[in-house]
Design a protein around this motif. Structure first.
Motif, short mmCIF file in Angstrom:
data_model
loop_
_atom_site.label_atom_id
_atom_site.label_comp_id
_atom_site.label_asym_id
_atom_site.label_seq_id
_atom_site.Cartn_x
_atom_site.Cartn_y
_atom_site.Cartn_z
N GLN A 143 -1.39 4.81 12.08
CA GLN A 143 -0.27 3.90 11.80
C GLN A 143 -0.33 3.38 10.36
OE1 GLN A 143 3.09 2.75 12.44
NE2 GLN A 143 2.22 3.07 14.46
N SER A 144 -1.52 3.20 9.85
CA SER A 144 -1.62 2.66 8.48
C SER A 144 -1.63 3.77 7.43
CB SER A 144 -2.89 1.82 8.36
OG SER A 144 -4.00 2.52 8.82
N MET A 145 -1.50 4.99 7.90
CA MET A 145 -1.48 6.13 6.98
C MET A 145 -0.15 6.17 6.22
SD MET A 145 -1.67 10.10 8.10
CE MET A 145 -3.32 10.18 8.71
N PRO A 146 -0.18 6.31 4.89
CA PRO A 146 1.10 6.37 4.16
C PRO A 146 1.79 7.72 4.34
CG PRO A 146 -0.75 6.59 2.65
CD PRO A 146 -1.34 6.37 3.99
#
Lengths: 530, 393
Positions: free
Chosen positions: A525-528
């Protein structure tokens, strides 16, 4: 309610967001309603022998409505639950957030999808309560004697059906078994049954067997001799000597192991004792009791039960010359009428009495059902996994994964079909699971967010199945020994403990989902985006 | 050393005495928030309620009582004073589809600082903001965050970055429930949650609208509520993509002023980067401006202390550039400014952009216009404004 809702919002935002404030009471109330409906659905009497459903936990009439209510409830709940997603909003989430979220989702699914069970529970409880006064042992003994006194099945009154004859066949069969066991110490003969096994009743239903001339069993007999002996014995059956004195049967055998239940020999002895001593009072008493039982259970009949007292005593040879049917459609008639082709339509549904007693007995014996628990666990776990993956991923990869799964299933089915190998389906799925894991390690360090998201969703969806696939794979490794006609012991151990293994796997999968998978989603989810 | 709360409260008293009650109230709430004292929050909220119930009454006397109470409460130590919070080095981005390319951008913003990101549509403002918010992977360069507490994972980092997108996702349920939920997830429970939410609502002037639903408020108020939700998170970095696009001119000025005030909070200073098309309004409140032209940054330092890699503030502009709105034609203007060092006249969007040599002064230009009786409806010196970059197409 409002205050409690506000309290949860201000103190336990996760519980508020899961809408437990209304969904839990709603589930509880619906269970109560279904329970009450189930309870009210039973009225003591003929409903005891009506077919009311599918089993201990599912009642046919409640199932459709239960599913409909469950679907409506889940839709309503999801409409509210989907409103806010703290995970996708990047709110700080505690260590136990995913544990609590997944567990609660599972419980909501489990609770919201088992209303039919409450209906069934209410139904069975109603049976227990309303039949609390019933003495099953006494009624079963009365039923079995009444069944002997009111002839309905010719086979029970034939010569070969008497106790001596049955004992002789049993002895032959026991001998056959002992020889088999001696010759094949490691094998089980699937065609041999215990002395009181159901298989014997099939033989009873065939031709009569002459009792007096017992076939001698030569010393060192082999199986084929005994089979031949049984055949010869059965072939000597003769005539149409339907006689009360031949009766050696236990009509209602469900309580065979219960103390106080008369067996076929005792029933036979009692019958013979009453008939030979001309004990009309005893017969009348039994038939009166039975008539009362018939009235209690509203049994279908068109005969005067008590009036049968005089018909029982046929001197000098106790010959049975009149049979009734087991229901209004069954062929009935005197033996003479049978020969002349004329019918008498009298019947008494003994089966309804036994069915009623069986149901009462069954209701009293219902307890915790591990298999049912496991099914509910599995279903709610799978539903929770599905929802969990939607909540933790994004719409795009989730829907791509959904479509991809459909395509994958079709492709694998076609390939498996083309391969003509029994276990190919398992091998392919196992390969696919391994591929998903490999792809995950390939994608985890890249920034292909959508692709890695799709893969992660697939990994998640495989969790409920991969344990079963691995288990089936392990089973497929054991080869069938055609000589011994069986698998290695490990194979049977897996089969015997399948439920327990599945439960252990589900617990492991549960922990895996709330720990490792959640961490992977957190990372994803926090992956760009690329 | 100045007394920050004393200065702030004197300012509040001044606003009330001069009759500017709205600004006075906003600044009073700012001061109350600085105290981080629930009792003060309750007092201020009660004051808000009293003033709302008696709209005609003069609240000055009551306000003075509040000011005294806030003064007595005092404020805690300053956090992260003047430290650089976000640092962008050589960030560039090219999309696979399309021809756009964001050229390497260098930028650093300190706590309490506001940076403006301006440029025409499709020049990379949102791209840069998304990179800074961790939503988009840059091709080159890096973004470093220097928060008070270390962030162990990327997810933890994202919880600290507040990014308000231009298209605000719909809120479901009541507005206040959403705000309470956010505060609750950020560790504010019970009465503290209620007070904090009420204070932020009051601070942004949303009290009359808090009982409404998402469908019944305008897009401008939706932006404000989204901003309120973001502020509840007590962010150290606030990234705003076109926050003014849905606001009327008065609201734009109010919000920008509020952002400036909030950034400069004594106890919870923020680094704010906002993109906008409203150049003049943004310039008023910003410490630095990054103008993106076809993806390439042009830096403009507006206030001392800013970190933009450009010319120093107050340095002489290379040319004098003015905006002029008039009914006169280009030829007439050429005659009017014949005696002045006129370099260029451009007609752009209904106004003329007049470029003079740096020696030209606005007084001389206005004098020339007056002497020739040129009807003038609008005149502005944009020599130091990013507006001049828009003109040089």
């Amino acid at each position: 309610m409002k205050r409690l809702n506000k309290y949860l919002l201000l103190h336990y935002p996760q519980l508020w967001n899961l809408r437990v404030i209304w969904v839990v009471p709603a589930i509880a109330i619906l269970h109560l309603i279904f329970y009450i409906c189930g309870y009210a659905s039973f009225t003591f009497g003929k409903e005891l022998h009506y077919s009311t459903g599918l089993g201990d936990h599912i009642m046919g009439e409640s199932m459709g409505f239960s599913v409909l209510i469950s679907v409506l409830l889940f839709i309503m709940w999801l409409v509210f639950y989907m409103r806010n997603n703290p995970f996708k909003s990047f709110y700080p989430l505690g260590r136990w957030y995913f544990v609590a979220e997944f567990t609660l989702i599972m419980l909501i699914f489990a609770g919201g999808s088992t209303f039919f069970n409450s209906y069934a529970k209410g139904h069975w409880q109603s049976i227990r309560n309303q039949s609390a006064h019933v003495d099953i042992v006494a009624e079963a003994n009365t039923l079995n004697l009444a069944h002997a006194l009111i002839p309905s099945d010719r086979d029970h009154y034939r010569l070969h059906a008497c106790c001596d004859s049955l004992d002789y066949i049993d002895s032959l069969r026991d001998l056959r078994r002992s020889i088999w066991d001696k010759e094949h110490p490691e094998e089980e003969n699937p065609y041999l049954y215990n002395r009181r096994g159901r298989r014997m009743s099939v033989y009873n239903g065939k031709e009569g067997i002459e009792v007096p001339k017992k076939v001698p069993i030569p010393a060192g007999a082999v199986l084929v001799d005994i089979d031949s002996a049984i055949s010869q014995y059965q072939a000597r059956q003769r005539d149409f000597d339907f006689n009360y004195m031949h009766y050696c049967n236990q009509f209602y055998a469900d309580l065979d192991s219960v103390k106080g239940i008369s067996n076929s020999h005792q029933i036979s002895a009692r019958l013979q004792q009453m008939l030979t001593s001309d004990d009309r009072q005893a017969v009348k008493k039994i038939l009166t009791q039975f008539d009362k039982i018939c009235q209690t259970y509203e049994v279908n009949k068109d005969i005067d039960v008590i009036g049968y007292t005089d018909k029982v005593f046929k001197y000098p040879n106790h010959r049975v010359d009149e049979f009734i049917g087991g229901n209004s459609y069954e062929y009935t008639g005197r033996e003479d009428d049978f020969r002349n082709g004329t019918n008498v339509h009298s019947y008494l549904a003994f089966g309804e009495v036994s069915e009623s007693l069986s149901r009462i007995q069954h209701a009293r014996g219902i307890g915790f059902d591990f298999s049912f628990f496991l099914v509910i666990f599995y279903v709610s776990f799978s539903l929770a996994i599905l929802l969990f993956s939607f909540r933790l991923s994004a719409r795009k990869p989730w829907f791509i994964a959904l479509v991809g799964s459909g395509v994958l299933v079709i492709v694998i089915t076609i390939i498996s079909g083309m391969m003509h190998t029994t276990h190919m389906y398992i091998y392919i799925w196992l390969f696919v699971i391994l591929l998903f894991y490999i792809l995950h390690f390939v994608f985890r360090s890249s920034v292909r967010r959508t692709l890695s998201g799709v893969n992660l969703v697939w990994l998640t969806w495989m969790v409920p199945f991969q344990g079963l696939i691995i288990l089936e794979f392990i089973k497929s490794l054991f080869t069938y020994d055609s000589h011994l006609q069986k698998y290695p012991p490990q194979y049977y151990w897996i089969q015997d403990n399948y439920s327990a293994i599945l439960l252990v796997y589900l617990l492991v999968a549960f922990i895996y989902s709330i720990t490792l998978l959640s961490a992977l989603y957190r990372r994803w989810q926090s992956m760009p985006e690329e | 050393m100045t007394d920050p709360i004393g200065t702030r409260l004197s300012e509040v008293a001044g606003h009330y005495q001069s009759g500017d009650h709205h600004l006075g109230l906003r600044r009073m709430i700012d001061a109350a928030l600085e105290t981080q004292t629930p009792d003060i929050y309750e007092l201020v909220l009660a004051f808000c309620e009293r003033t709302e119930k008696n709209p005609g009454a003069d609240p000055s006397a009551d306000a003075m009582t509040m000011i005294s109470a806030i003064q007595r409460a005092g404020i805690p130590e300053r956090r992260m004073a003047d430290t650089t919070i976000i640092e962008v080095k050589g960030v560039s981005k090219r999309y696979k589809s399309g021809h756009f390319k964001l050229s390497p951008v260098d930028l650093s913003i300190r706590a309490g600082e506001v940076a403006g990101l301006v440029g025409e549509n499709g020049n990379g403002k949102t791209t840069l903001l998304r990179v800074m918010a961790g939503e988009l992977q840059p091709d080159t360069g890096s973004v470093a965050y220097h928060f008070a507490n270390d962030t162990s994972t990327k997810y933890d980092l994202r919880t600290r970055l507040a990014f308000v997108q231009q298209r605000i996702p719909r809120w479901w349920g009541t507005l206040t429930d959403n705000l309470h939920l956010t505060a609750s997830f950020y560790g504010l429970h019970g009465r503290a949650n209620e007070l904090w939410v009420e204070m932020i609502i009051a601070r942004l002037g949303l009290r009359p609208y808090k009982a409404l639903s998402w469908n019944t408020i305008s897009s401008g108020y939706r932006t404000r509520f989204e901003l309120a939700r973001t502020l509840l998170r007590k962010p150290e970095v606030l990234l705003l993509d076109e926050p003014l696009s849905n606001l009327d001119i008065i609201s734009q000025q109010t919000i920008l002023q509020d952002l400036r005030f909030l950034a400069q909070s004594h106890t919870q200073p923020m680094a704010i980067l906002l993109s906008s098309q409203q150049i003049y309004e943004v310039e008023k409140v910003s410490d630095q401006i990054i103008f993106l032209k076809q993806g390439a940054p042009i830096y403009q330092q507006l206030k001392a202390g800013g970190n933009a890699a450009s010319a120093e503030p107050n340095a002489p502009a290379p040319q004098a550039v003015y905006e002029l709105e008039t009914s006169a034609s280009r030829d007439e203007l050429q005659k009017v400014f014949g005696a002045l060092p006129l370099v260029q006249i451009q007609f752009n969007g209904g106004v003329y952009i007049l470029t003079f040599d740096s020696s030209a002064r606005s007084g001389a230009i206005l004098k020339a216009l007056a002497e020739h009786e040129v009807e003038t409806t609008y005149f502005r010196d944009i020599s130091r404004s990013s507006r001049r970059f828009f003109a040089n197409q």
